[in-house]
Design a protein around this motif. Structure first.
Motif, PDB file in Angstrom:
ATOM      1  N   ASN A   1       0.854  -1.190   0.000  1.00  0.00           N
ATOM      2  CA  ASN A   1       0.000   0.000   0.000  1.00  0.00           C
ATOM      3  C   ASN A   1       0.888   1.237   0.000  1.00  0.00           C
ATOM      4  O   ASN A   1       1.779   1.364   0.842  1.00  0.00           O
TER       5      ASN A   1
ATOM      6  N   CYS B   1       1.228   5.661  -0.359  1.00  0.00           N
ATOM      7  CA  CYS B   1       0.576   6.968  -0.262  1.00  0.00           C
ATOM      8  C   CYS B   1       1.574   8.041  -0.672  1.00  0.00           C
ATOM      9  O   CYS B   1       2.671   8.124  -0.111  1.00  0.00           O
TER      10      CYS B   1
ATOM     11  N   LYS C   1      -3.225  13.576  -0.105  1.00  0.00           N
ATOM     12  CA  LYS C   1      -2.871  12.162  -0.126  1.00  0.00           C
ATOM     13  C   LYS C   1      -3.405  11.485  -1.388  1.00  0.00           C
ATOM     14  O   LYS C   1      -4.572  11.644  -1.735  1.00  0.00           O
TER      15      LYS C   1
ATOM     16  N   TYR D   1      -3.481   7.591  -2.903  1.00  0.00           N
ATOM     17  CA  TYR D   1      -3.212   6.195  -2.553  1.00  0.00           C
ATOM     18  C   TYR D   1      -3.183   5.314  -3.800  1.00  0.00           C
ATOM     19  O   TYR D   1      -3.923   5.545  -4.757  1.00  0.00           O
TER      20      TYR D   1
ATOM     21  N   ASP E   1      -2.989   4.384   6.573  1.00  0.00           N
ATOM     22  CA  ASP E   1      -3.577   5.662   6.978  1.00  0.00           C
ATOM     23  C   ASP E   1      -2.912   6.200   8.242  1.00  0.00           C
ATOM     24  O   ASP E   1      -2.525   7.377   8.310  1.00  0.00           O
ATOM     25  N   ASP E   2      -2.787   5.354   9.256  1.00  0.00           N
ATOM     26  CA  ASP E   2      -2.188   5.789  10.521  1.00  0.00           C
ATOM     27  C   ASP E   2      -0.692   6.021  10.371  1.00  0.00           C
ATOM     28  O   ASP E   2      -0.120   6.857  11.074  1.00  0.00           O
TER      29      ASP E   2
END
Length: 284
Positions: free
Chosen positions: A13, A15, A23, A25, A272-273
């Motif tokens: 993944n 980003c 952002k 992705y 995401d985090d």
């Protein structure tokens, strides 16, 4: 512009953060340096990255990947990233560090990965301070997709799978025992092949008792052989990232409670985090 990437053995993944922190992705396949070399990664990225990605304008690449256990393995990935992103400063970290940073931020605690493979650690808020090696998919990786898949495949090959499940399995995959053995022992990326069958376990509604027992046994081995071996493990909250942990989180939560661990975050993906962690770090 900077890139943050979380690379598992099956999928990566990505980003892209532009100068205004917008952002973008996208995904590619996974790159575990135990199974692929630099040239493979470069060729795959050239095919898999978005065509409009400004490769020569990326200033920083923060790549966290499965299998980056030492400098030699990290170098395989670093060489590839430097070729693909020629103007970037490249940092290669372990996917376990990505999990810890995503789950815990700058707070200490316990973090785990349950995806294609397995990993666990104690984290001090900045770095991993203690890790019991999962021993990878042949010797260990208890609780992982490959561990669950191996049990399913073994039962099918040995004729131990319940008849209704075996019928559904063959109708789904059209694989004979000989073809399974060939994929595991002579073809590349056997860990990914085995892990792919955890989806059958998740989707199965023919004999839920059978597949539920496979998952329960896998997580029992995970806690018995890995989690419970950490000193004072019951004083930590159980936090986990990965598709297997997320998809079977009801069984995982029951097992954590059985081992007297409170459950914290269980996430499918850290990206995401992890992006938030890097944004916050850049502000400091």
């Amino acid at each position: 512009m900077i890139i943050i990437a979380d690379g598992g053995s099956t999928k990566t993944n990505w980003c892209l953060l532009d100068d205004s922190n917008k952002k973008i992705y996208f995904n590619t396949e996974g790159y575990n340096p135990y199974f692929v070399d630099s040239d493979y990664i470069v060729n795959s990225l050239k095919k898999g990255l978005p065509g409009d990605l400004p490769l020569d304008k990326i200033e920083e690449v923060n790549y966290y990947g499965a299998g980056v256990h030492n400098e030699e393995k990290a170098k395989i990935v670093e060489v590839a990233m430097q070729k693909v992103f020629p103007s970037a400063r490249v940092e290669i970290g372990h996917d376990l560090l990505a999990a810890a940073r995503a789950l815990l931020g700058d707070q200490p605690g316990f973090a785990a990965i349950l995806g294609t493979g397995t990993n666990t650690c104690i984290y001090d808020g900045q770095e991993i301070t203690y890790n019991i090696d999962s021993a990878a998919y042949i010797l260990g990786d208890e609780g992982s997709g490959s561990y669950i898949g191996k049990k399913l495949l073994t039962d099918f090959i040995r004729g131990l799978m319940p008849e209704d499940v075996a019928k559904s399995f063959f109708e789904t995959y059209k694989l004979t025992p000989d073809e399974i053995m060939d994929n595991v022992y002579t073809k590349p990326l056997a860990n990914r092949f085995c892990a792919s069958f955890s989806k059958f376990v998740y989707d199965n509604n023919v004999n839920i008792q059978y597949t539920r027992q496979i998952v329960d046994d896998a997580f029992e081995a995970f806690f018995s052989n890995l989690v419970s071996k950490y000193p004072d493990y019951q004083n930590y909250t159980f936090n986990c990232i990965g598709s297997v942990g997320y998809n079977f989180r009801n069984v995982l939560e029951e097992k954590a409670n059985h081992y007297n661990m409170k459950v914290g975050k269980i996430l499918r993906s850290p990206i995401d985090d992890l992006v938030v962690f890097h944004i916050n770090r850049a502000k400091k």
